[in-house]
Motif scaffolding. Structure first.
Motif, PDB file in Angstrom:
ATOM      1  N   TYR A  92      -3.344  -4.698  -9.227  1.00 20.34           N
ATOM      2  CA  TYR A  92      -3.412  -3.626  -8.236  1.00 20.34           C
ATOM      3  C   TYR A  92      -3.948  -2.343  -8.859  1.00 20.34           C
ATOM      4  N   ARG A  93      -4.696  -1.600  -8.071  1.00 16.98           N
ATOM      5  CA  ARG A  93      -5.188  -0.295  -8.515  1.00 16.98           C
ATOM      6  C   ARG A  93      -4.107   0.738  -8.192  1.00 16.98           C
ATOM      7  N   VAL A  94      -3.754   1.548  -9.210  1.00 16.00           N
ATOM      8  CA  VAL A  94      -2.724   2.575  -9.068  1.00 16.00           C
ATOM      9  C   VAL A  94      -3.342   3.941  -9.344  1.00 16.00           C
ATOM     10  N   ASN A  95      -3.097   4.880  -8.442  1.00 15.05           N
ATOM     11  CA  ASN A  95      -3.539   6.269  -8.622  1.00 15.05           C
ATOM     12  C   ASN A  95      -2.356   7.062  -9.166  1.00 15.05           C
ATOM     13  N   HIS A  96      -2.477   7.536 -10.414  1.00 14.27           N
ATOM     14  CA  HIS A  96      -1.397   8.297 -11.053  1.00 14.27           C
ATOM     15  C   HIS A  96      -1.347   9.729 -10.542  1.00 14.27           C
ATOM     16  N   ASP A  97      -0.218  10.356 -10.734  1.00  9.70           N
ATOM     17  CA  ASP A  97      -0.023  11.749 -10.329  1.00  9.70           C
ATOM     18  C   ASP A  97      -1.000  12.700 -11.024  1.00  9.70           C
ATOM     19  N   ASP A  98      -1.476  12.332 -12.215  1.00  8.02           N
ATOM     20  CA  ASP A  98      -2.406  13.196 -12.953  1.00  8.02           C
ATOM     21  C   ASP A  98      -3.872  12.897 -12.609  1.00  8.02           C
ATOM     22  N   ASP A 116       1.245   2.969 -19.328  1.00  9.68           N
ATOM     23  CA  ASP A 116       0.876   4.355 -19.640  1.00  9.68           C
ATOM     24  C   ASP A 116       2.028   5.343 -19.489  1.00  9.68           C
ATOM     25  N   ARG A 117       3.175   4.856 -19.008  1.00  7.57           N
ATOM     26  CA  ARG A 117       4.365   5.684 -18.802  1.00  7.57           C
ATOM     27  C   ARG A 117       4.078   6.847 -17.861  1.00  7.57           C
ATOM     28  N   LYS A 118       3.487   6.512 -16.701  1.00  2.00           N
ATOM     29  CA  LYS A 118       3.138   7.517 -15.694  1.00  2.00           C
ATOM     30  C   LYS A 118       3.587   7.043 -14.316  1.00  2.00           C
ATOM     31  N   TRP A 119       3.894   8.017 -13.464  1.00  2.00           N
ATOM     32  CA  TRP A 119       4.196   7.731 -12.060  1.00  2.00           C
ATOM     33  C   TRP A 119       2.907   7.764 -11.260  1.00  2.00           C
ATOM     34  N   GLY A 120       2.862   6.976 -10.196  1.00  2.00           N
ATOM     35  CA  GLY A 120       1.698   6.959  -9.324  1.00  2.00           C
ATOM     36  C   GLY A 120       1.980   6.203  -8.040  1.00  2.00           C
ATOM     37  N   VAL A 121       0.901   5.927  -7.303  1.00  5.95           N
ATOM     38  CA  VAL A 121       0.999   5.260  -6.009  1.00  5.95           C
ATOM     39  C   VAL A 121       0.004   4.099  -5.982  1.00  5.95           C
ATOM     40  N   VAL A 122       0.436   2.961  -5.434  1.00  4.76           N
ATOM     41  CA  VAL A 122      -0.454   1.824  -5.267  1.00  4.76           C
ATOM     42  C   VAL A 122      -1.503   2.213  -4.223  1.00  4.76           C
ATOM     43  N   GLU A 123      -2.781   2.130  -4.598  1.00  3.21           N
ATOM     44  CA  GLU A 123      -3.874   2.577  -3.736  1.00  3.21           C
ATOM     45  C   GLU A 123      -3.897   1.791  -2.419  1.00  3.21           C
ATOM     46  N   PRO A 124      -3.780   2.480  -1.277  1.00  2.00           N
ATOM     47  CA  PRO A 124      -3.778   1.800   0.019  1.00  2.00           C
ATOM     48  C   PRO A 124      -5.097   1.125   0.380  1.00  2.00           C
ATOM     49  N   GLU A 125      -6.221   1.700  -0.029  1.00  2.00           N
ATOM     50  CA  GLU A 125      -7.536   1.194   0.382  1.00  2.00           C
ATOM     51  C   GLU A 125      -7.754  -0.274   0.024  1.00  2.00           C
ATOM     52  N   ALA A 147       0.841  -1.199   0.000  1.00  2.00           N
ATOM     53  CA  ALA A 147       0.000   0.000   0.000  1.00  2.00           C
ATOM     54  C   ALA A 147       0.873   1.245   0.000  1.00  2.00           C
ATOM     55  N   GLY A 148       0.588   2.182  -0.903  1.00  2.00           N
ATOM     56  CA  GLY A 148       1.301   3.452  -0.947  1.00  2.00           C
ATOM     57  C   GLY A 148       2.641   3.428  -1.660  1.00  2.00           C
ATOM     58  N   LEU A 149       3.047   2.278  -2.225  1.00  2.00           N
ATOM     59  CA  LEU A 149       4.328   2.196  -2.937  1.00  2.00           C
ATOM     60  C   LEU A 149       4.303   3.103  -4.159  1.00  2.00           C
ATOM     61  N   ARG A 150       5.338   3.916  -4.331  1.00  2.00           N
ATOM     62  CA  ARG A 150       5.457   4.788  -5.498  1.00  2.00           C
ATOM     63  C   ARG A 150       5.972   3.950  -6.656  1.00  2.00           C
TER      64      ARG A 150
END
Length: 90
Positions: free
Chosen positions: A55-61, A27-36, A18-21
Motif C-alpha cells: 500500500y502507498r502511505v502518505n506520511h505527515d511530513d 521509517d517510524r512515521k505516522w501517515g495515512v493509507v492513500e485513498p486514490e 483507504a484513509g486509515l491512519r
C-alpha cells in the motif's frame, strides 16, 4: 504484540482501508493509507485479483512509502495508540 498482518490487515490486525491512519514501522512515521489507490480497478490494485499486499502511505511530513501490512500498525509499539496532545499556550 503478535504479528496479525496479511495482505489486507496491519501488524495489529486492523483491516487496511483507504484513509486509515497508520504508523510506519520501517521509517517510524505516522501517515495515512492513500485513498486514490482503492479507486483504481486494475488487477494489481487493492481488491484486484493479483494484488500483492503493498500500500502507498502518505506520511505527515509529506513523504511517501510503499508498505505491506507487516510494516504498518495503528499503534506505535513504543508508545501505544497515538494520542493527540494540546500544545501549551503562553
Amino acid at each position: 504484540m503478535k504479528d496479525k498482518s496479511d495482505k489486507t490487515h496491519t501488524y495489529d490486525g486492523v483491516e487496511i482501508k483507504a484513509g486509515l491512519r497508520v504508523f510506519n514501522y520501517y521509517d517510524r512515521k505516522w501517515g495515512v493509507v492513500e485513498p486514490e489507490q482503492f479507486q483504481r480497478t486494475g488487477s494489481a490494485d487493492p481488491n484486484g485479483k493479483h494484488f500483492d499486499g503493498w500500500y502507498r502511505v502518505n506520511h505527515d511530513d509529506d513523504s511517501t512509502a510503499l508498505l505491506n501490512g507487516h510494516r504498518l500498525s495503528t499503534v506505535d509499539p513504543d508508545e501505544g495508540p497515538e494520542i493527540l496532545r494540546n500544545l501549551l499556550k503562553f
